[in-house]
Every structure is written in structure tokens, then in C-alpha cells.
Design an enzyme around this catalytic site. Structure first.
Site, short mmCIF file in Angstrom:
data_model
loop_
_atom_site.label_atom_id
_atom_site.label_comp_id
_atom_site.label_asym_id
_atom_site.label_seq_id
_atom_site.Cartn_x
_atom_site.Cartn_y
_atom_site.Cartn_z
N GLU A 108 0.99 -29.69 -19.35
CA GLU A 108 1.90 -29.94 -20.48
C GLU A 108 3.07 -30.84 -20.11
O GLU A 108 3.61 -31.55 -20.96
CB GLU A 108 2.42 -28.61 -21.05
CG GLU A 108 1.37 -27.78 -21.78
CD GLU A 108 0.56 -26.88 -20.87
OE1 GLU A 108 0.66 -27.02 -19.62
OE2 GLU A 108 -0.18 -26.04 -21.40
N PHE A 156 1.48 -10.90 -24.44
CA PHE A 156 0.74 -11.83 -23.59
C PHE A 156 1.16 -13.27 -23.91
O PHE A 156 1.17 -13.70 -25.04
CB PHE A 156 -0.77 -11.67 -23.82
CG PHE A 156 -1.58 -12.64 -23.03
CD1 PHE A 156 -1.62 -12.58 -21.64
CD2 PHE A 156 -2.29 -13.65 -23.67
CE1 PHE A 156 -2.36 -13.50 -20.91
CE2 PHE A 156 -3.03 -14.57 -22.93
CZ PHE A 156 -3.06 -14.50 -21.55
N GLN A 157 1.51 -14.01 -22.88
CA GLN A 157 1.97 -15.40 -22.97
C GLN A 157 3.19 -15.57 -23.89
O GLN A 157 3.35 -16.59 -24.53
CB GLN A 157 0.83 -16.33 -23.40
CG GLN A 157 -0.24 -16.46 -22.30
CD GLN A 157 -1.20 -17.62 -22.52
OE1 GLN A 157 -1.47 -18.00 -23.65
NE2 GLN A 157 -1.72 -18.16 -21.43
N LYS A 191 2.19 -17.39 -34.44
CA LYS A 191 0.78 -17.51 -34.81
C LYS A 191 0.53 -17.08 -36.26
O LYS A 191 -0.25 -17.70 -36.97
CB LYS A 191 -0.08 -16.67 -33.85
CG LYS A 191 -1.52 -17.14 -33.80
CD LYS A 191 -2.25 -16.51 -32.63
CE LYS A 191 -3.72 -16.90 -32.64
NZ LYS A 191 -4.45 -16.27 -31.53
N MET A 223 13.21 -42.74 -0.74
CA MET A 223 14.64 -42.77 -1.07
C MET A 223 15.39 -41.68 -0.30
O MET A 223 16.51 -41.90 0.18
CB MET A 223 14.84 -42.62 -2.58
CG MET A 223 16.25 -42.89 -3.04
SD MET A 223 16.80 -44.56 -2.60
CE MET A 223 16.46 -45.46 -4.10
#
Lengths: 584, 201
Positions: free
Chosen positions: A73, A135-136, A185, A499
Site C-alpha cells: 500500500e 479483526f484488522q 463495511k 548520503m
């Protein structure tokens, strides 16, 4: 559904008063309809449990909405950023709840600090489960609050049209930024009467553009006209405001030497006679030194980042400062202005141009030229025409640029190669330098290049990446493979986190602490993703390899082995004044 | 830096906002990310429906407060922000004191106590009595000192509310905002706690 959008259907129904003016749709369908009306053509995303209804609805929309399946993502947000930066449109991202949403945070933070318009849609658990550690489930709104311009949680489908309209309006108006909409949802599934979608053009409490005050324009013009050594600093605000023409007209009439921040690069061509170079820590010698010599400093659409100003208490103390910015919070934030010019520079610049005298400032320009000569002699010549056996990053960029004639979009990651690319690439067009400026996000370039190509399909997109940054998001090679997009990838491999190593060399007595990084066989890795590639370590192969890459019909990965311990100079060391810039 | 330390003083920041879930957090973050402590924070509906007024007190230099004000005003749902020193505002805090009624009745000259401290008895029950005062911190503190020896059971003080002295008020502007574009109620989360039969996948 197959032939027309629901929005069209609704408007047709509205035209016939006998029928009901609404259509029953799910929250997910309403969302996709809204995206179509907003002109969205490409979505970068990754499905998951809590966003499944939206993906289910997307199944029927694949002729209108192109969805690119990323591999992580974070890649979706960077792709959305790349898309927004090259196209000037809003980047759109889908992700699921929990880990999907938390993976967006880096990209959101990057977009927030670089003012990139994004609308991220995250799925969320059912509203009835909110706060139960379902969940999640994560508290996405609170996690993303500091890294978004605005965010909102939708728990009822009827909110969707209005909230999405607000999201797009907020993301792209005023000083742009990322917006996150979290949709539970149940709201995605819930059916409701969809009365059509209207774009948002006004929010009671939101003033995207401050009112321009003509008296300040007059004062600013007065200062500019009386200045002996005026100096313009411009930033991305010029590009975000689509004010490139207005800006060019201003500098050409006033004849003022003008220097750019990393994100401002390309707003006027690099070789424009009034363009005197890059500002900041690894910027050009003249613009940095002469910042502390100019009498009037005109900052346009830039925010005086600490990488630009160096030590603030020794920054341009002698100068009267005119600051043009759309964001009132930027004015006087870091550098106190003598004349603040609030407003969109597309509006304010023409007003200013009308009042400034036509001048040339030849003597003052010659000072910049003197410094350029010194920089060429001591730094640039060596970097671009090395006598060592190993290649330098600078010569690769120079050749790439010559072959692409300064017309390519160059997407860079973060580190030495980024500064080298910004310093030595010639940009003939605006929206050509896509890089992570404010956040300095390693791993930005590969996914951003994917997005940049979708945002500018007719242009050549070259991702220039270090060996370190490439390994942070190299799984996005999978996205390139699957979407069949044409992105040229140049890995400048110095076998170091360059760097950090440079800082350790200069400031930590060469104590190279964990900067020696090993890499896989990048060409073999690309081959595993069915992307052709080549690795070169000899200068004589460079032109042909670059040509082979650019002439390849699809993506191509070119790994160039460059000298290990090369430093990017000039450099304003941390905590020093810009006038203390070092050539070596 | 030292110079700024010297000029630190109490500032009253007044914020007019939409009534929006999460906005308190957005505003609080502006302070916390700069490691600035909020000494007092009051938020409540304003005289216009759907518009809220925050009163935030911090101890900082004017330069910092000015920048904070602009960052707060930048938030999408914020209509207007002002900042003032204590000299520029009239402010009050409300304090409640719970005492044992028996002790009070036996040992304290209640009438005198109320009169001298501008206090009011809010509730008198068999087991306890609640007094109330309003005023500046020193004034409400004073009554604590007096009551403490008699066994103060519970004490609570509100955040500061402040009215700006030299202002015609934001009231008329607010009404204009409301007239041009009336606010909309945030849709309540009607699904919460309904216990509907749902699955997460």
C-alpha cells in the site's frame, strides 16, 4: 450499468418528473460514481477484507476506472503522488483496513509535506465493531490525522456523495494535500437513494485562497523597483498554482536572477538565462552565497525549508523579504517577511508584474556568473567529466539528459543520486522533476515512477534510484510487470547508503556505521519480473546502454556501477549559514 | 531563545469551529507536536447552532502563539482564531467543593463563608453539601484553603471561559456565515452498539 453510469441514469430520470429522481445504489457504487464524475481514470490500490464491497463494485466498472494492483500500500500512495505530480490531477488510492491503512502512512506524510493532492479511500470494519479491536481494525482516523489535510470516517452510505465531493475539493484546492476517507463495511454495502453527485465548491469554514491585498502588491513592487540586488526564490507553489507562464513573465520583465527549490525545478526551463540554479544544502554556489548579499528577497510559493535556509539566524539578514504564498501559515513561519503577499501566485504574480519596472540587473547577474565559474571549475567539471576509472553519478545523469533532450520526467528516490539528478538534469518542461522533497522518503521513486507514467503517458519516465532506496520498494517491479507500464529504471549503485556515508565521512571522522549495503543481482531480479535489464561498470558502455534502455519498447532496468566514495558538493553543512557553503 | 523565554505569558486562544468529530484531536496535535502544554481547554457550543467555540490557555511567547493560531486556522473545519493576553479578556473558572454536611453545620460559619467568598450552596443533603464559586484561579483557590481543614471531600474546577474585551464580537459574522451557508449536522453513527449480525469478512 453496462452502458451508462448511475449518475447519468439519475440525471435522465430527473429530467422526467413522472419518475423518481433517485436510484437505489450501494455505498460502494455511489463512491465509484463519484470518482467518475470527479474525472478519476486511474486508482492505485490493494484489496482486503474491509474494502471488499468496493472492489466487488469495481468489478463492473473496469471499463471506466483503471485499477492498478500494487504490491504494497505504500507503493499505492507513492504511485498516486507520482500520478498527481505529473498530471496535476488528484491521485486516488484504495486500501483495506488495519495493516492496509497503516501502510499508507508514509505516503500520506510525504504527500502532506510536499502538498500533493491525494484522496485515499480505506475500508474499515463494520461500524458496529468500531472500537472493539475487531479483526484488522485500527483507528485510522487518529493515526492519519497529523499526516492528512483532512480525513473523515463514513459510517452511513448516505454520507458518501457529499464526503467524497468535499474530499476532492479539499485535496486539490488552496494548498493541495492528502485526504483520507475511511468507510465502514456496512456503509459500503448499505443501499440508499442516490440523488446524483454534485461536486463541492464551497465549505463554510474553509478558505482555500486568501484574499489578495492590493496594497501589499504595491508595496512589494515598490521594493522590487528600488532594489539593486533583488533575488527570486521559487518553489513548487508556482507549479501547483499552474502559474509557470505568469512566473516567467514576472522574471523576464523584472530581470531578476531566480533560483529554485528542489520541488520548484522545471517551472521555467533549467537553461533559461534568468535561472541561476538550485538552492539549499546541495544547491549551487552562487544562489546560496548571494542569498546573504541580495537586498530584496522575493520568495514565491516556497516555504523556507531548513534544507534551503541552513542556519535561520544567519539567513538573508540584510535583505527585505517579500513572500508570496497561498498558505497564510507559511508567511513569517521561518523567515520574517517585510511584505507578505497572501494569495494564489497565479493571481498575485500578474498583479506584481504589471507594477514592476523592466530591468536587466547585468552587474548583479555577473556576480552569479562568477560563482558559477568557480563551481564549474572546482566541482561540476570533475563530476561530469571524471578522469577516474569509475563512473560518477553526475555523468550518468548528464548523458541520460542529453539523450532524452531534457524532455523526460525524472523520478528520483532519496540520497546522493537525488541531489545529483536535481543538480545536473536539465528540465525543459514543468512537472518533470518528481521526487520526495520534504519527507525524504527512500523507496519513493519506483512506485512514484509508475504513477508518473500513468499521469503522463506520452512522456518518457525515468526512475533514477540508489541501491538502498530501490531495495525498500523493489517489489513494485511486480506492479510494472502486471500493468505492462513503460518505466525506465536506472539504479546508480555505489554499494553504500551514500548520503549517510558522506555525512559520516565529513562529520563523523569516517566512522562508517552500517552504510555498507549489499545488493542482490538487480538485473536478475528484474528478469524474475520479466523486465529486461543490463548492468554496466565501464564508461564506454554508458551511451549504448542508455540508448538500449530508452529504445526498449517497455520497461527496462539499467544498473550502473558508480564510484563508491564520491561526495555531493557544494554542501551547506548542517547548522551553517548558506554563505558558508563548501565546494569541497 | 532566552529573549522568548522572558516574553512568555498566558495567552487565551479563541477558536470558532464546525461541530466535527475528530477536530479536537486535530487542534490538540498542533500543540503536542511542538511540545506545548495546554493549561486549560474549554469547548462548547457557541451562540450559533453547529458552531463551537474553543477557549485554550497556554503559556508561550507571542511569536509562537501567532504561528499556532495560523496553523489552527488552517484546519478545514476552523472558521476563525483569535489570541489575546489576559489583559484583553474577562475570564472565569467555575469550582465545586463537596463537604460533609455534618462538619459544615457544626464547625463552619456557613453564612460568613458564603458571603466572604462569593460562594453559593448548590446542593445540601444529609451526607454532603456542594458549594460553588466562580472567578480567577486565586479566588477559587482561596476557598480551598478555607475548606481544607474541615475535610474537603472532593473538588473540581472547570476550564477557563473568556470573553474578549475589545471586540464587537464574532457574533454578527457568525450569523452571516450561518445565513449564507447553514451548517449541517454530522450524521451520528447509527450502527454503533446495535449489535447487528455481521461478519468482518
Amino acid at each position: 450499468m453496462e452502458t451508462q453510469t448511475i449518475a447519468q441514469e439519475v440525471s435522465e430520470k430527473t429530467a422526467e418528473p413522472a419518475k423518481s429522481p433517485t436510484t437505489e445504489v450501494s455505498g460502494s457504487e455511489a463512491l465509484l460514481e463519484a470518482l467518475i464524475v470527479e474525472g478519476v481514470d486511474t486508482i492505485f490500490g490493494y484489496p482486503g477484507g474491509a474494502i471488499m464491497p468496493i472492489y466487488d463494485a469495481l468489478y463492473h466498472y473496469n471499463d471506466k476506472l483503471n485499477h492498478i494492483l500494487v504490491r504494497h500500500e505504500q507503493g499505492a500512495t507513492h504511485a498516486g503522488q507520482g500520478y498527481a505530480r505529473t498530471s496535476g490531477k488528484v491521485g486516488v488510492v484504495f486500501a483495506t483496513s488495519g495493516p492496509g491503512a497503516t501502510n499508507l502512512v508514509t505516503g500520506l506524510a510525504d504527500a502532506q509535506i510536499d502538498s500533493t493532492p491525494l484522496v485515499c479511500i480505506t475500508g474499515q470494519v463494520f461500524a458496529s465493531l468500531l472500537g472493539t479491536d475487531a479483526f484488522q481494525e485500527t483507528d485510522v482516523i487518529n493515526i492519519t490525522t497529523p499526516v492528512t489535510k483532512w480525513n473523515y470516517q463514513v459510517t452511513d452510505a448516505t454520507e458518501i456523495p457529499e464526503v467524497i465531493a468535499k474530499a476532492f475539493y479539499i485535496a486539490k484546492s488552496g494548498r493541495p494535500g492528502p485526504v483520507l476517507i475511511d468507510i465502514t463495511k456496512n456503509a459500503q454495502i448499505q443501499k440508499f437513494d442516490f440523488a446524483g453527485y454534485e461536486k463541492c465548491e464551497h465549505i463554510r469554514s474553509y478558505r482555500p485562497k486568501p484574499i489578495v491585498r492590493p496594497q501589499y502588491i504595491k508595496e512589494a513592487a515598490g521594493l522590487i523597483n528600488s532594489a539593486k540586488k533583488p533575488f527570486v526564490l521559487w518553489g513548487q507553489g508556482v507549479i501547483l498554482g499552474s502559474a509557470e507562464q505568469e512566473f516567467k513573465a514576472f522574471v523576464e520583465k523584472s530581470g531578476i536572477p531566480s533560483a529554485w527549490t528542489v520541488l520548484g525545478a522545471g517551472a521555467i526551463p533549467t537553461d533559461h538565462p534568468l535561472n541561476v540554479g538550485m538552492l539549499g544544502m546541495h544547491g549551487n554556489y552562487g544562489p546560496n552565497v548571494l542569498t546573504n548579499e541580495c537586498d530584496v528577497l522575493i520568495a514565491i510559493g516556497m516555504r523556507f525549508d531548513d534544507r534551503v535556509t541552513g542556519r535561520l539566524d544567519k539567513y538573508a539578514k540584510q535583505a527585505k523579504v517579500i513572500h508570496l504564498d497561498i498558505d497564510p501559515a507559511e508567511i513569517d513561519k521561518n523567515v520574517k517577511s517585510t511584505v507578505p503577499v497572501w494569495g494564489d501566485c497565479k493571481e498575485t504574480l500578474p498583479m506584481l508584474t504589471a507594477l514592476v519596472d523592466k530591468k536587466e540587473h547585468t552587474e548583479w547577474h555577473n556576480k552569479f556568473k562568477d560563482y558559477t565559474r568557480q563551481e564549474v571549475e572546482q566541482v561540476i567539471h570533475q563530476e561530469l567529466n571524471p578522469t577516474t576509472a569509475e563512473m560518477t553519478m553526475g555523468e550518468v545523469i548528464k548523458q541520460l539528459n542529453e539523450i532524452t533532450k531534457g524532455e523526460a520526467v525524472i523520478v528520483t528516490d532519496v540520497g546522493q543520486h537525488q541531489m545529483v539528478a536535481c543538480r545536473y538534469a536539465q528540465f525543459n518542461q514543468t512537472r518533470s522533476n518528481v521526487t520526495s522533497g520534504g519527507l525524504g522518503t527512500m523507496g519513493f521513486a519506483l512506485p512514484a515512477a509508475i504513477g508518473a507514467k500513468f499521469g503522463a503517458q506520452n512522456r518518457t519516465v525515468v526512475a533514477v534510484i540508489g541501491d538502498g532506496g530501490f531495495q525498500m520498494t523493489c517489489q513494485e517491479l511486480g506492479t510494472i510487470m502486471q500493468s505492462g507500464i513503460d518505466v525506465k529504471i536506472v539504479i546508480l549503485n555505489n554499494r553504500f547508503l551514500g548520503m549517510v556515508r558522506q555525512w559520516q565521512e565529513l562529520f563523523n571522522a569516517r566512522r562508517y556505521s552500517f552504510v555498507d549495503i549489499e545488493s542482490p543481482d538487480f538485473v536478475a531480479l528484474a528478469a524474475a519480473y520479466r523486465i529486461p535489464g543490463k548492468r554496466i561498470d565501464d564508461r564506454k558502455d554508458l551511451p549504448s546502454a542508455l540508448n538500449e534502455m530508452l529504445n526498449n519498447p517497455g520497461s527496462f532496468l539499467l544498473e550502473v556501477m558508480v564510484t563508491k566514495e564520491n561526495n555531493v558538493f557544494p554542501m551547506v553543512p548542517q547548522g551553517c549559514s548558506v554563505a558558508e557553503i563548501r565546494l569541497k | 531563545m532566552d529573549n522568548q523565554e522572558i516574553h512568555k505569558q498566558e495567552y487565551n486562544i479563541t477558536v470558532y469551529t464546525e461541530n466535527q468529530i475528530g477536530l479536537l484531536n486535530r487542534i490538540a496535535i498542533i500543540f503536542t507536536r511542538r511540545k506545548i502544554n495546554i493549561d486549560s481547554l474549554n469547548t462548547s457550543p457557541s451562540e450559533i447552532e453547529s458552531i463551537h467555540r474553543f477557549n485554550i490557555v497556554i503559556n508561550e511567547s507571542e511569536d509562537v502563539v501567532r504561528k499556532l493560531t495560523r496553523q489552527i486556522e488552517k484546519q478545514v473545519e476552523v472558521l476563525k482564531v483569535y489570541y489575546h493576553t489576559n489583559d484583553d479578556v474577562i475570564w472565569q473558572e467555575l469550582a465545586l467543593y463537596k463537604m460533609s454536611t455534618d462538619v459544615i453545620a457544626e464547625k463552619v460559619s456557613v453564612e460568613r463563608l458564603l458571603r466572604e467568598n462569593g460562594a453559593r450552596a448548590v446542593v445540601i443533603r444529609k451526607d454532603y453539601t456542594v458549594f460553588e464559586t466562580t472567578g480567577h484561579r486565586e479566588e477559587t483557590d482561596n476557598l480551598i484553603k478555607i475548606l481544607q481543614p474541615y475535610g474537603l471531600i472532593e473538588f473540581v474546577r472547570s476550564a477557563r471561559v473568556a470573553i474578549i474585551k475589545n471586540s464587537k464580537g464574532f457574533n454578527s459574522k457568525l450569523r452571516e456565515f450561518e445565513r449564507l451557508e447553514p451548517g449541517e449536522d454530522v450524521i451520528e453513527n447509527e450502527y454503533l452498539n446495535k449489535g447487528q449480525k455481521v461478519f468482518t469478512m
